[in-house]
Design a protein around this motif. Structure first.
Motif, PDB file in Angstrom:
ATOM      1  N   LEU A  74     -51.132 104.662 -19.699  1.00 54.11           N
ATOM      2  CA  LEU A  74     -49.855 104.847 -20.391  1.00 54.11           C
ATOM      3  C   LEU A  74     -49.595 106.323 -20.685  1.00 54.11           C
ATOM      4  CD1 LEU A  74     -50.135 101.815 -22.833  1.00 54.11           C
ATOM      5  CD2 LEU A  74     -48.602 102.017 -20.858  1.00 54.11           C
ATOM      6  N   ASN A  75     -50.632 107.041 -21.091  1.00 53.85           N
ATOM      7  CA  ASN A  75     -50.467 108.475 -21.332  1.00 53.85           C
ATOM      8  C   ASN A  75     -50.132 109.220 -20.049  1.00 53.85           C
ATOM      9  OD1 ASN A  75     -50.884 109.053 -24.200  1.00 53.85           O
ATOM     10  ND2 ASN A  75     -52.927 108.218 -23.906  1.00 53.85           N
ATOM     11  N   TRP A 221     -56.164  78.793 -20.216  1.00 56.81           N
ATOM     12  CA  TRP A 221     -55.830  80.094 -19.633  1.00 56.81           C
ATOM     13  C   TRP A 221     -55.807  81.152 -20.740  1.00 56.81           C
ATOM     14  CZ3 TRP A 221     -55.034  80.673 -14.369  1.00 56.81           C
ATOM     15  CH2 TRP A 221     -54.966  79.491 -13.633  1.00 56.81           C
ATOM     16  N   PRO A 222     -56.933  81.839 -20.939  1.00 55.32           N
ATOM     17  CA  PRO A 222     -56.912  82.958 -21.884  1.00 55.32           C
ATOM     18  C   PRO A 222     -56.020  84.076 -21.335  1.00 55.32           C
ATOM     19  CG  PRO A 222     -59.147  82.272 -21.337  1.00 55.32           C
ATOM     20  CD  PRO A 222     -58.253  81.638 -20.336  1.00 55.32           C
ATOM     21  N   GLU A 223     -55.463  84.856 -22.219  1.00 58.18           N
ATOM     22  CA  GLU A 223     -54.587  85.952 -21.813  1.00 58.18           C
ATOM     23  C   GLU A 223     -55.002  87.214 -22.552  1.00 58.18           C
ATOM     24  OE1 GLU A 223     -50.119  86.409 -22.905  1.00 58.18           O
ATOM     25  OE2 GLU A 223     -50.176  85.378 -20.958  1.00 58.18           O
ATOM     26  N   ILE A 224     -55.450  88.214 -21.798  1.00 57.97           N
ATOM     27  CA  ILE A 224     -55.818  89.480 -22.412  1.00 57.97           C
ATOM     28  C   ILE A 224     -54.523  90.236 -22.693  1.00 57.97           C
ATOM     29  CG2 ILE A 224     -57.249  91.531 -22.253  1.00 57.97           C
ATOM     30  CD1 ILE A 224     -58.708  88.784 -22.156  1.00 57.97           C
ATOM     31  N   SER A 225     -54.306  90.527 -23.965  1.00 51.58           N
ATOM     32  CA  SER A 225     -53.013  91.039 -24.406  1.00 51.58           C
ATOM     33  C   SER A 225     -53.152  92.384 -25.111  1.00 51.58           C
ATOM     34  CB  SER A 225     -52.343  90.036 -25.344  1.00 51.58           C
ATOM     35  OG  SER A 225     -52.157  88.788 -24.698  1.00 51.58           O
ATOM     36  N   ILE A 226     -52.032  93.087 -25.180  1.00 52.51           N
ATOM     37  CA  ILE A 226     -51.962  94.373 -25.877  1.00 52.51           C
ATOM     38  C   ILE A 226     -50.907  94.253 -26.972  1.00 52.51           C
ATOM     39  CG2 ILE A 226     -50.244  95.279 -24.237  1.00 52.51           C
ATOM     40  CD1 ILE A 226     -51.495  98.035 -24.603  1.00 52.51           C
ATOM     41  N   GLN A 227     -51.162  94.902 -28.091  1.00 51.30           N
ATOM     42  CA  GLN A 227     -50.217  94.851 -29.207  1.00 51.30           C
ATOM     43  C   GLN A 227     -49.320  96.086 -29.204  1.00 51.30           C
ATOM     44  OE1 GLN A 227     -51.753  95.093 -33.291  1.00 51.30           O
ATOM     45  NE2 GLN A 227     -50.435  93.375 -33.827  1.00 51.30           N
ATOM     46  N   ARG A 228     -48.018  95.852 -29.313  1.00 53.06           N
ATOM     47  CA  ARG A 228     -47.083  96.962 -29.443  1.00 53.06           C
ATOM     48  C   ARG A 228     -47.138  97.473 -30.882  1.00 53.06           C
ATOM     49  NH1 ARG A 228     -41.833  94.567 -26.101  1.00 53.06           N
ATOM     50  NH2 ARG A 228     -42.859  94.609 -24.038  1.00 53.06           N
ATOM     51  N   PRO A 229     -47.443  98.744 -31.075  1.00 47.85           N
ATOM     52  CA  PRO A 229     -47.669  99.240 -32.440  1.00 47.85           C
ATOM     53  C   PRO A 229     -46.465  99.126 -33.357  1.00 47.85           C
ATOM     54  CG  PRO A 229     -48.519 100.784 -30.799  1.00 47.85           C
ATOM     55  CD  PRO A 229     -47.708  99.773 -30.057  1.00 47.85           C
ATOM     56  N   HIS A 230     -45.253  99.336 -32.835  1.00 49.10           N
ATOM     57  CA  HIS A 230     -44.092  99.427 -33.716  1.00 49.10           C
ATOM     58  C   HIS A 230     -43.552  98.083 -34.156  1.00 49.10           C
ATOM     59  CE1 HIS A 230     -42.638  98.985 -29.668  1.00 49.10           C
ATOM     60  NE2 HIS A 230     -41.374  98.909 -30.025  1.00 49.10           N
ATOM     61  N   HIS A 239     -49.176  92.821 -17.600  1.00 50.02           N
ATOM     62  CA  HIS A 239     -47.718  92.767 -17.470  1.00 50.02           C
ATOM     63  C   HIS A 239     -47.071  93.965 -18.158  1.00 50.02           C
ATOM     64  CE1 HIS A 239     -47.610  88.122 -16.723  1.00 50.02           C
ATOM     65  NE2 HIS A 239     -48.267  88.790 -15.798  1.00 50.02           N
ATOM     66  N   GLU A 240     -47.625  94.370 -19.300  1.00 47.62           N
ATOM     67  CA  GLU A 240     -47.100  95.532 -20.008  1.00 47.62           C
ATOM     68  C   GLU A 240     -47.262  96.786 -19.153  1.00 47.62           C
ATOM     69  OE1 GLU A 240     -45.895  96.698 -24.253  1.00 47.62           O
ATOM     70  OE2 GLU A 240     -45.394  95.227 -22.717  1.00 47.62           O
ATOM     71  N   LEU A 241     -48.438  96.956 -18.574  1.00 48.05           N
ATOM     72  CA  LEU A 241     -48.663  98.093 -17.685  1.00 48.05           C
ATOM     73  C   LEU A 241     -47.739  98.022 -16.474  1.00 48.05           C
ATOM     74  CD1 LEU A 241     -52.562  98.328 -17.772  1.00 48.05           C
ATOM     75  CD2 LEU A 241     -50.947  99.991 -18.711  1.00 48.05           C
ATOM     76  N   ARG A 242     -47.606  96.830 -15.910  1.00 47.13           N
ATOM     77  CA  ARG A 242     -46.736  96.641 -14.740  1.00 47.13           C
ATOM     78  C   ARG A 242     -45.302  97.041 -15.051  1.00 47.13           C
ATOM     79  NH1 ARG A 242     -45.385  90.600 -13.909  1.00 47.13           N
ATOM     80  NH2 ARG A 242     -44.173  91.171 -15.766  1.00 47.13           N
ATOM     81  N   ASP A 243     -44.772  96.539 -16.155  1.00 42.87           N
ATOM     82  CA  ASP A 243     -43.365  96.764 -16.481  1.00 42.87           C
ATOM     83  C   ASP A 243     -43.081  98.224 -16.799  1.00 42.87           C
ATOM     84  OD1 ASP A 243     -43.058  94.060 -16.113  1.00 42.87           O
ATOM     85  OD2 ASP A 243     -42.974  93.576 -18.244  1.00 42.87           O
ATOM     86  N   LEU A 244     -43.990  98.873 -17.520  1.00 43.35           N
ATOM     87  CA  LEU A 244     -43.756 100.271 -17.884  1.00 43.35           C
ATOM     88  C   LEU A 244     -43.933 101.185 -16.672  1.00 43.35           C
ATOM     89  CD1 LEU A 244     -45.467 100.370 -21.391  1.00 43.35           C
ATOM     90  CD2 LEU A 244     -43.017 100.358 -20.879  1.00 43.35           C
ATOM     91  N   GLU A 245     -44.915 100.899 -15.835  1.00 44.98           N
ATOM     92  CA  GLU A 245     -45.087 101.687 -14.604  1.00 44.98           C
ATOM     93  C   GLU A 245     -43.863 101.553 -13.718  1.00 44.98           C
ATOM     94  OE1 GLU A 245     -45.979 102.469 -10.427  1.00 44.98           O
ATOM     95  OE2 GLU A 245     -45.442 100.531 -11.288  1.00 44.98           O
TER      96      GLU A 245
END
Length: 371
Positions: A74-75, A221-230, A239-245
Protein backbone atom coordinates in the motif's frame (compact mmCIF):
# COMPACT_ATOMS: atom_id res chain seq x y z
CA UNK A 1 5.66 0.75 -27.01
CA UNK A 2 3.10 2.51 -29.24
CA UNK A 3 0.46 0.99 -26.96
CA UNK A 4 1.80 3.14 -24.12
CA UNK A 5 2.67 6.27 -26.07
CA UNK A 6 0.64 8.23 -23.52
CA UNK A 7 3.41 7.62 -20.96
CA UNK A 8 6.12 10.29 -21.36
CA UNK A 9 9.78 9.58 -20.70
CA UNK A 10 9.81 11.44 -17.37
CA UNK A 11 7.06 9.15 -16.02
CA UNK A 12 8.44 5.77 -17.13
CA UNK A 13 9.49 5.07 -13.54
CA UNK A 14 5.88 4.19 -12.66
CA UNK A 15 6.09 0.86 -14.50
CA UNK A 16 8.85 -0.36 -12.20
CA UNK A 17 7.08 0.96 -9.09
CA UNK A 18 3.85 -0.79 -10.07
CA UNK A 19 5.79 -3.98 -10.67
CA UNK A 20 7.32 -3.75 -7.20
CA UNK A 21 3.87 -3.30 -5.66
CA UNK A 22 2.63 -6.25 -7.70
CA UNK A 23 5.47 -8.40 -6.37
CA UNK A 24 4.63 -7.44 -2.78
CA UNK A 25 0.97 -8.37 -3.37
CA UNK A 26 2.01 -11.65 -4.97
CA UNK A 27 4.20 -12.51 -1.97
CA UNK A 28 1.30 -11.72 0.34
CA UNK A 29 -0.99 -13.96 -1.69
CA UNK A 30 1.45 -16.88 -1.60
CA UNK A 31 1.86 -16.64 2.17
CA UNK A 32 -1.92 -16.49 2.66
CA UNK A 33 -2.41 -19.46 0.34
CA UNK A 34 0.03 -21.60 2.31
CA UNK A 35 -1.36 -20.36 5.62
CA UNK A 36 -4.99 -21.16 4.81
CA UNK A 37 -4.02 -24.50 3.25
CA UNK A 38 -2.63 -25.60 6.63
CA UNK A 39 -5.93 -24.75 8.29
CA UNK A 40 -6.86 -21.59 10.15
CA UNK A 41 -9.55 -22.80 12.56
CA UNK A 42 -9.87 -25.65 15.02
CA UNK A 43 -13.46 -26.74 15.68
CA UNK A 44 -15.14 -29.04 18.14
CA UNK A 45 -18.69 -30.36 18.24
CA UNK A 46 -20.06 -29.38 21.65
CA UNK A 47 -23.35 -31.01 22.63
CA UNK A 48 -25.64 -29.03 24.91
CA UNK A 49 -28.91 -30.79 25.64
CA UNK A 50 -30.38 -31.89 22.32
CA UNK A 51 -28.20 -29.56 20.23
CA UNK A 52 -24.71 -29.98 18.83
CA UNK A 53 -22.75 -26.81 18.16
CA UNK A 54 -19.76 -26.47 15.85
CA UNK A 55 -17.61 -24.36 18.16
CA UNK A 56 -14.31 -22.61 17.50
CA UNK A 57 -11.66 -23.82 19.95
CA UNK A 58 -8.59 -22.51 18.16
CA UNK A 59 -7.57 -19.80 15.67
CA UNK A 60 -4.20 -20.05 13.91
CA UNK A 61 -2.10 -16.89 14.23
CA UNK A 62 -1.66 -15.03 10.95
CA UNK A 63 2.00 -14.90 9.82
CA UNK A 64 3.39 -11.50 10.70
CA UNK A 65 4.75 -11.12 7.18
CA UNK A 66 1.17 -10.62 5.99
CA UNK A 67 0.35 -7.25 7.64
CA UNK A 68 3.85 -5.98 6.92
CA UNK A 69 3.88 -6.95 3.25
CA UNK A 70 0.38 -5.52 2.93
CA UNK A 71 1.54 -2.22 4.41
CA UNK A 72 4.59 -2.24 2.11
CA UNK A 73 2.40 -2.78 -0.97
CA UNK A 74 0.00 0.00 0.00
CA UNK A 75 2.84 2.40 0.77
CA UNK A 76 4.41 1.57 -2.59
CA UNK A 77 1.15 2.39 -4.37
CA UNK A 78 0.86 5.71 -2.55
CA UNK A 79 4.52 6.51 -3.20
CA UNK A 80 3.96 5.88 -6.90
CA UNK A 81 1.29 8.59 -6.95
CA UNK A 82 3.56 10.97 -5.01
CA UNK A 83 6.44 10.33 -7.42
CA UNK A 84 4.23 11.05 -10.43
CA UNK A 85 3.07 14.38 -9.02
CA UNK A 86 6.65 15.38 -8.18
CA UNK A 87 8.01 14.32 -11.59
CA UNK A 88 5.23 16.21 -13.36
CA UNK A 89 5.82 19.42 -11.43
CA UNK A 90 9.59 19.28 -12.03
CA UNK A 91 9.07 18.54 -15.73
CA UNK A 92 6.64 21.39 -16.21
CA UNK A 93 8.56 24.08 -14.32
CA UNK A 94 11.71 23.04 -16.17
CA UNK A 95 14.09 23.53 -13.26
CA UNK A 96 15.17 21.92 -10.03
CA UNK A 97 12.85 22.71 -7.14
CA UNK A 98 14.10 24.47 -4.06
CA UNK A 99 14.25 22.30 -0.92
CA UNK A 100 11.17 24.06 0.42
CA UNK A 101 9.24 23.55 -2.80
CA UNK A 102 10.29 19.90 -3.02
CA UNK A 103 9.04 19.19 0.49
CA UNK A 104 5.67 20.72 -0.33
CA UNK A 105 4.94 18.39 -3.25
CA UNK A 106 2.58 15.53 -2.39
CA UNK A 107 -0.57 13.76 -3.48
CA UNK A 108 -3.39 15.49 -1.58
CA UNK A 109 -6.46 13.63 -0.35
CA UNK A 110 -9.00 16.30 0.50
CA UNK A 111 -12.38 15.50 2.02
CA UNK A 112 -13.84 18.88 1.00
CA UNK A 113 -13.30 21.46 -1.71
CA UNK A 114 -12.20 23.95 0.93
CA UNK A 115 -9.52 21.53 2.12
CA UNK A 116 -8.19 21.22 -1.43
CA UNK A 117 -8.20 24.96 -1.97
CA UNK A 118 -6.27 25.44 1.27
CA UNK A 119 -3.76 22.84 0.10
CA UNK A 120 -3.21 24.83 -3.08
CA UNK A 121 -2.61 28.03 -1.10
CA UNK A 122 0.45 26.64 0.68
CA UNK A 123 3.10 29.33 0.26
CA UNK A 124 5.60 27.06 -1.52
CA UNK A 125 3.01 25.35 -3.73
CA UNK A 126 1.03 28.43 -4.76
CA UNK A 127 4.02 29.85 -6.68
CA UNK A 128 4.37 26.74 -8.84
CA UNK A 129 2.50 27.15 -12.13
CA UNK A 130 1.41 23.45 -12.45
CA UNK A 131 -0.38 23.68 -9.07
CA UNK A 132 -2.25 26.89 -9.67
CA UNK A 133 -6.05 26.71 -10.20
CA UNK A 134 -6.88 26.10 -13.84
CA UNK A 135 -3.56 24.41 -14.64
CA UNK A 136 -3.93 20.92 -16.13
CA UNK A 137 -2.17 19.10 -13.30
CA UNK A 138 -4.07 21.03 -10.65
CA UNK A 139 -7.42 20.13 -12.20
CA UNK A 140 -6.39 16.50 -12.62
CA UNK A 141 -5.56 16.38 -8.93
CA UNK A 142 -8.89 18.02 -8.14
CA UNK A 143 -10.79 15.38 -10.12
CA UNK A 144 -9.17 12.58 -8.12
CA UNK A 145 -10.02 13.96 -4.68
CA UNK A 146 -12.26 12.06 -2.23
CA UNK A 147 -14.73 14.98 -2.07
CA UNK A 148 -15.74 14.14 -5.64
CA UNK A 149 -17.71 11.17 -4.26
CA UNK A 150 -20.93 11.34 -2.29
CA UNK A 151 -19.21 9.29 0.43
CA UNK A 152 -15.62 10.60 0.56
CA UNK A 153 -14.58 8.01 3.17
CA UNK A 154 -15.22 5.26 0.59
CA UNK A 155 -13.05 6.88 -2.10
CA UNK A 156 -10.02 4.71 -3.02
CA UNK A 157 -7.62 7.59 -2.41
CA UNK A 158 -9.03 8.17 1.08
CA UNK A 159 -8.80 4.45 1.85
CA UNK A 160 -5.24 4.26 0.55
CA UNK A 161 -4.14 7.30 2.56
CA UNK A 162 -5.76 6.04 5.75
CA UNK A 163 -4.09 2.64 5.41
CA UNK A 164 -0.67 4.12 4.74
CA UNK A 165 -0.88 6.78 7.45
CA UNK A 166 -1.78 4.06 9.94
CA UNK A 167 1.05 1.75 8.90
CA UNK A 168 3.64 4.55 8.85
CA UNK A 169 2.72 6.17 12.16
CA UNK A 170 0.84 3.63 14.28
CA UNK A 171 1.23 -0.10 13.57
CA UNK A 172 1.48 -2.39 10.56
CA UNK A 173 -1.82 -3.04 8.79
CA UNK A 174 -4.37 -4.71 11.05
CA UNK A 175 -5.21 -8.17 9.68
CA UNK A 176 -7.34 -10.91 11.20
CA UNK A 177 -9.33 -14.03 10.35
CA UNK A 178 -13.05 -13.58 9.82
CA UNK A 179 -15.66 -16.10 8.69
CA UNK A 180 -16.54 -15.61 5.04
CA UNK A 181 -19.13 -18.36 4.76
CA UNK A 182 -20.36 -21.56 6.41
CA UNK A 183 -22.10 -23.93 3.99
CA UNK A 184 -23.61 -27.32 4.89
CA UNK A 185 -22.15 -30.02 2.66
CA UNK A 186 -25.28 -32.03 2.02
CA UNK A 187 -28.90 -32.17 3.22
CA UNK A 188 -29.16 -29.68 6.04
CA UNK A 189 -32.55 -30.21 7.66
CA UNK A 190 -32.39 -28.88 11.20
CA UNK A 191 -28.97 -27.28 10.68
CA UNK A 192 -28.71 -23.62 11.64
CA UNK A 193 -25.76 -21.66 10.30
CA UNK A 194 -24.74 -18.67 12.38
CA UNK A 195 -24.58 -15.28 10.72
CA UNK A 196 -20.92 -14.36 10.58
CA UNK A 197 -20.30 -11.13 12.53
CA UNK A 198 -18.18 -8.46 10.90
CA UNK A 199 -15.34 -8.99 13.36
CA UNK A 200 -12.43 -11.39 13.82
CA UNK A 201 -13.44 -14.93 14.74
CA UNK A 202 -12.93 -15.76 18.42
CA UNK A 203 -12.60 -18.89 20.49
CA UNK A 204 -16.06 -19.87 21.62
CA UNK A 205 -17.84 -18.66 18.46
CA UNK A 206 -20.53 -21.08 17.30
CA UNK A 207 -20.52 -21.44 13.53
CA UNK A 208 -23.46 -23.85 13.19
CA UNK A 209 -25.82 -25.93 15.28
CA UNK A 210 -27.93 -29.02 14.63
CA UNK A 211 -29.95 -31.65 16.48
CA UNK A 212 -27.61 -33.84 18.49
CA UNK A 213 -28.38 -36.92 16.38
CA UNK A 214 -27.70 -35.15 13.04
CA UNK A 215 -24.22 -34.98 11.51
CA UNK A 216 -23.75 -32.71 8.49
CA UNK A 217 -20.25 -31.87 7.18
CA UNK A 218 -19.64 -28.14 6.86
CA UNK A 219 -17.64 -26.19 4.29
CA UNK A 220 -16.14 -23.34 6.30
CA UNK A 221 -14.50 -20.47 4.42
CA UNK A 222 -12.26 -18.35 6.64
CA UNK A 223 -11.46 -14.93 5.22
CA UNK A 224 -8.22 -13.13 5.99
CA UNK A 225 -9.30 -9.52 6.30
CA UNK A 226 -7.84 -6.06 6.79
CA UNK A 227 -9.39 -3.30 8.87
CA UNK A 228 -9.83 0.18 7.43
CA UNK A 229 -8.51 2.52 10.12
CA UNK A 230 -10.91 5.42 9.57
CA UNK A 231 -14.17 3.45 9.71
CA UNK A 232 -12.98 0.23 11.43
CA UNK A 233 -14.77 -1.97 8.89
CA UNK A 234 -13.27 -5.28 7.79
CA UNK A 235 -12.58 -6.23 4.17
CA UNK A 236 -11.04 -9.22 2.42
CA UNK A 237 -7.33 -8.41 2.47
CA UNK A 238 -6.47 -9.51 -1.05
CA UNK A 239 -9.58 -7.83 -2.43
CA UNK A 240 -8.54 -4.58 -0.74
CA UNK A 241 -5.09 -4.81 -2.30
CA UNK A 242 -6.64 -5.74 -5.66
CA UNK A 243 -9.07 -2.83 -5.70
CA UNK A 244 -6.57 -0.19 -4.61
CA UNK A 245 -3.88 -1.41 -7.01
CA UNK A 246 -6.39 -1.38 -9.85
CA UNK A 247 -7.55 2.13 -9.01
CA UNK A 248 -4.00 3.48 -8.87
CA UNK A 249 -2.91 1.75 -12.09
CA UNK A 250 -6.05 2.06 -14.20
CA UNK A 251 -7.60 5.32 -12.95
CA UNK A 252 -5.28 7.58 -11.00
CA UNK A 253 -2.07 7.26 -13.00
CA UNK A 254 -3.64 7.73 -16.45
CA UNK A 255 -5.69 10.64 -15.10
CA UNK A 256 -2.61 12.36 -13.63
CA UNK A 257 -0.33 11.71 -16.60
CA UNK A 258 -2.62 11.70 -19.63
CA UNK A 259 -5.65 13.55 -18.30
CA UNK A 260 -7.95 10.58 -18.82
CA UNK A 261 -8.34 6.97 -17.74
CA UNK A 262 -10.93 6.08 -20.39
CA UNK A 263 -8.99 6.43 -23.63
CA UNK A 264 -5.63 4.91 -22.73
CA UNK A 265 -4.66 1.29 -22.07
CA UNK A 266 -3.70 0.56 -18.45
CA UNK A 267 -0.07 -0.03 -17.67
CA UNK A 268 1.06 -3.65 -17.22
CA UNK A 269 1.30 -4.65 -13.54
CA UNK A 270 3.55 -7.71 -13.69
CA UNK A 271 7.27 -7.34 -14.36
CA UNK A 272 10.33 -9.03 -12.87
CA UNK A 273 12.27 -6.12 -11.40
CA UNK A 274 15.11 -8.37 -10.25
CA UNK A 275 16.21 -8.44 -13.90
CA UNK A 276 18.10 -5.59 -15.53
CA UNK A 277 16.58 -4.44 -18.84
CA UNK A 278 18.52 -2.82 -21.69
CA UNK A 279 15.92 -0.09 -22.01
CA UNK A 280 12.30 0.74 -21.30
CA UNK A 281 11.13 -0.98 -24.49
CA UNK A 282 12.68 -4.25 -23.33
CA UNK A 283 11.02 -3.92 -19.93
CA UNK A 284 7.59 -3.33 -21.46
CA UNK A 285 8.05 -6.33 -23.76
CA UNK A 286 8.71 -8.52 -20.71
CA UNK A 287 5.75 -7.18 -18.70
CA UNK A 288 2.56 -9.19 -18.28
CA UNK A 289 -1.04 -7.95 -18.00
CA UNK A 290 -2.41 -10.06 -15.15
CA UNK A 291 -2.09 -8.45 -11.68
CA UNK A 292 -0.99 -10.39 -8.62
CA UNK A 293 -4.41 -10.47 -6.96
CA UNK A 294 -5.95 -12.01 -10.08
CA UNK A 295 -3.16 -14.58 -10.22
CA UNK A 296 -3.73 -15.42 -6.54
CA UNK A 297 -7.47 -15.74 -7.12
CA UNK A 298 -6.86 -18.12 -10.00
CA UNK A 299 -4.49 -20.21 -7.87
CA UNK A 300 -7.21 -20.49 -5.22
CA UNK A 301 -9.78 -21.37 -7.87
CA UNK A 302 -7.50 -24.13 -9.14
CA UNK A 303 -6.94 -25.57 -5.67
CA UNK A 304 -10.68 -25.60 -4.92
CA UNK A 305 -11.35 -27.12 -8.34
CA UNK A 306 -8.64 -29.75 -7.85
CA UNK A 307 -10.15 -30.83 -4.53
CA UNK A 308 -13.65 -30.79 -5.99
CA UNK A 309 -12.56 -32.82 -9.00
CA UNK A 310 -11.22 -35.65 -6.84
CA UNK A 311 -14.32 -35.58 -4.62
CA UNK A 312 -16.73 -35.70 -7.56
CA UNK A 313 -14.94 -38.61 -9.21
CA UNK A 314 -14.83 -40.43 -5.88
CA UNK A 315 -18.63 -40.40 -5.83
CA UNK A 316 -18.66 -42.71 -8.86
CA UNK A 317 -18.80 -46.44 -8.00
CA UNK A 318 -15.55 -47.05 -9.88
CA UNK A 319 -13.96 -43.98 -8.32
CA UNK A 320 -14.63 -45.22 -4.77
CA UNK A 321 -12.47 -48.25 -5.48
CA UNK A 322 -9.50 -46.12 -6.52
CA UNK A 323 -9.79 -43.01 -4.35
CA UNK A 324 -6.06 -42.79 -3.53
CA UNK A 325 -5.15 -43.13 -7.20
CA UNK A 326 -7.67 -40.42 -8.10
CA UNK A 327 -6.25 -38.01 -5.53
CA UNK A 328 -2.67 -38.56 -6.75
CA UNK A 329 -3.78 -38.08 -10.35
CA UNK A 330 -5.65 -34.85 -9.55
CA UNK A 331 -2.67 -33.53 -7.59
CA UNK A 332 -0.40 -33.93 -10.63
CA UNK A 333 -2.61 -32.07 -13.10
CA UNK A 334 -1.50 -28.56 -14.05
CA UNK A 335 -3.79 -25.58 -13.52
CA UNK A 336 -5.23 -25.50 -17.03
CA UNK A 337 -5.90 -29.24 -16.98
CA UNK A 338 -7.74 -29.01 -13.66
CA UNK A 339 -10.02 -26.21 -14.84
CA UNK A 340 -10.66 -27.93 -18.18
CA UNK A 341 -11.59 -31.23 -16.54
CA UNK A 342 -13.90 -29.57 -14.00
CA UNK A 343 -15.60 -27.72 -16.85
CA UNK A 344 -16.04 -31.00 -18.75
CA UNK A 345 -18.09 -32.34 -15.83
CA UNK A 346 -20.77 -29.69 -16.32
CA UNK A 347 -23.01 -32.04 -18.31
CA UNK A 348 -26.79 -32.40 -17.83
CA UNK A 349 -26.89 -35.80 -19.55
CA UNK A 350 -26.05 -38.49 -16.97
CA UNK A 351 -24.84 -40.98 -19.56
CA UNK A 352 -22.40 -38.49 -21.02
CA UNK A 353 -21.27 -37.54 -17.53
CA UNK A 354 -20.73 -41.20 -16.65
CA UNK A 355 -18.60 -41.65 -19.77
CA UNK A 356 -16.49 -38.58 -18.96
CA UNK A 357 -15.92 -39.69 -15.35
CA UNK A 358 -15.01 -43.24 -16.44
CA UNK A 359 -12.49 -41.81 -18.90
CA UNK A 360 -10.89 -39.77 -16.10
CA UNK A 361 -10.75 -42.82 -13.83
CA UNK A 362 -9.06 -44.78 -16.62
CA UNK A 363 -6.62 -41.93 -17.22
CA UNK A 364 -5.80 -41.86 -13.51
CA UNK A 365 -5.19 -45.61 -13.57
CA UNK A 366 -2.82 -45.29 -16.54
CA UNK A 367 -0.92 -42.49 -14.81
CA UNK A 368 -0.63 -44.58 -11.66
CA UNK A 369 0.63 -47.55 -13.67
CA UNK A 370 3.48 -45.49 -15.11
CA UNK A 371 4.86 -44.69 -11.65
Amino acid sequence: MDHYSWLPDHQQHVVYSLAHADDLIARTGRILHDFTARGTLELKNVTVGNTTRATVIGVAPIPQAVPRLTADALNQLRSTLEHVVYAEVVHQVGRALTPQEARSIEMPAAATTDDFDQWLKHRHRSNLAPLQPGAALCERLRDLQPFQRREPEQHPLRILVEHTNWSKHRTPSVAATLIGAVIPDGPAEGVLVSTAPNRPVEIGDVLASSPADVRVPLDIWPEISIQRPHCESWHNLLHELRDLEQWVREVALPALIAGTSRDVPPLPPHLDTTVGYRDFHAALAAARPTPAAARAARDLQVEVARDGLARIIALHPEGKKNIDVIKRWAAELNADEVLQKVESLQLPDLRQLDAVVRAMIADAGKTSGKQ
